[in-house]
Write a protein that holds these residues in place. Structure first.
Motif, short mmCIF file in Angstrom:
data_model
loop_
_atom_site.label_atom_id
_atom_site.label_comp_id
_atom_site.label_asym_id
_atom_site.label_seq_id
_atom_site.Cartn_x
_atom_site.Cartn_y
_atom_site.Cartn_z
N LEU A 1 0.85 -1.20 0.00
CA LEU A 1 0.00 0.00 0.00
C LEU A 1 0.88 1.25 0.00
N SER A 2 1.91 1.25 0.86
CA SER A 2 2.82 2.39 0.93
C SER A 2 3.53 2.60 -0.40
N LEU A 3 3.90 1.50 -1.07
CA LEU A 3 4.57 1.61 -2.37
C LEU A 3 3.66 2.26 -3.40
N CYS A 4 2.40 1.89 -3.41
CA CYS A 4 1.45 2.50 -4.35
C CYS A 4 1.36 4.01 -4.12
N LYS B 1 6.30 0.62 -17.60
CA LYS B 1 6.57 -0.81 -17.38
C LYS B 1 6.50 -1.13 -15.89
N PHE B 2 7.07 -0.26 -15.06
CA PHE B 2 7.03 -0.47 -13.61
C PHE B 2 5.61 -0.33 -13.10
N PHE B 3 4.87 0.64 -13.64
CA PHE B 3 3.47 0.80 -13.25
C PHE B 3 2.69 -0.49 -13.53
N PHE C 1 0.60 -2.76 -11.00
CA PHE C 1 -0.81 -3.01 -11.28
C PHE C 1 -1.11 -4.51 -11.32
N ASN C 2 -0.20 -5.29 -11.87
CA ASN C 2 -0.42 -6.74 -12.00
C ASN C 2 -0.34 -7.48 -10.67
N MET C 3 0.02 -6.79 -9.61
CA MET C 3 0.05 -7.44 -8.30
C MET C 3 -1.34 -7.80 -7.82
N PHE C 4 -2.38 -7.31 -8.52
CA PHE C 4 -3.75 -7.65 -8.12
C PHE C 4 -3.98 -9.16 -8.17
N LEU D 1 -5.14 3.28 -8.15
CA LEU D 1 -4.15 3.63 -9.16
C LEU D 1 -4.82 4.17 -10.42
N LEU D 2 -5.94 3.56 -10.82
CA LEU D 2 -6.65 4.01 -12.02
C LEU D 2 -7.24 5.39 -11.81
#
Length: 242
Positions: A187-190, A206-208, A212-215, A235-236
């Motif tokens: 959460l802190s990273l986001c 690419k990092f975003f 995002f794919n961590m979902f 994020l969206l």
């Protein structure tokens, strides 16, 4: 009749204290960004040696704590947004204050006594009740007459390096049997990524996408009580064009 107004009135000192806490958090975030910008000055030809040589040194723990502080502000937003009773009581209290303002003689007060209190209510509403606690922190001006944060490409790059190191650590541990606080660290990273975007208006797509794919591993994060935070939705909203 009137119980909602009484409850809100009793809560006002707490809301005032919360407002002071939030402002202090804003100052702390700005101060951290200024200190990091001072450490990571862009190289200037013809200047002498730096006061402190930090080549190859990454202050990852500073970024981790900065992210934790931002997560506190996010949690406050979510708590207030989820408390319908608080919002209803706030609306009824404002309605009562309008009646007092229009009939000051009936309530035994003077107009000059009501106006400062109304201004306090307006300030608290803007600071706390509109879901902008975190947004106001991220969007505050970090540049001043002496320190330019947004014009510091060295800090921008170092900020991204630290986020990627944090992500590499979290990606390997989230979902494992020995996982502990990694979900809150994600959460802190986001929030760090969002702060980076707000300051420099540039993002590693690419990092975003990796974040995002961590979902797939982490679709939601439980904050407290019955409050659940969805990283991808946040994020969206924060960066829709990415």
């Amino acid at each position: 009749e009137g119980e909602a107004q009484i409850q809100l009135g009793r809560l006002l000192p707490t809301l005032q204290n919360l407002s002071c806490f939030v402002k202090r958090c804003y100052e702390l975030v700005r101060n951290i960004m200024h200190q990091l910008a001072s450490l990571h000055l862009p190289p200037v030809r013809g200047t002498g040696p730096r006061v402190m040589e930090i080549a190859g040194v990454h202050f990852q723990v500073v970024y981790e704590h900065l992210g934790s502080l931002l997560s506190v502000l996010l949690t406050l937003d979510e708590i207030i947004a989820s408390n319908q009773v608080l919002k209803d009581n706030w609306t009824q209290y404002k309605r009562m204050m309008k009646s007092v303002h229009s009939q000051t003689s009936r309530f035994g007060v003077e107009d000059h006594q009501v106006r400062p209190f109304e201004k306090l209510m307006q300030r608290l509403e803007g600071e706390l009740m509109e879901g902008l606690i975190l947004a106001n922190c991220l969007e505050q001006p970090f540049d001043d007459g002496h320190i330019l944060v947004s014009a510091n490409p060295t800090l921008m790059e170092e900020f991204m390096i630290n986020m990627k190191m944090i992500f590499a650590y979290l990606e390997a541990r989230i979902g494992e049997n020995n996982e502990m606080e990694q979900r809150f660290q994600f959460l802190s990273l986001c929030l760090l990524f969002t702060l980076h975007f707000q300051v420099w208006r540039a993002a590693d797509k690419k990092f975003f996408q990796q974040i995002f794919n961590m979902f797939k591993k982490l679709p939601a994060i439980h904050l407290c009580a019955n409050i659940v935070w969805i990283p991808n939705e946040f994020l969206l909203r924060a960066m829709p064009h990415l």
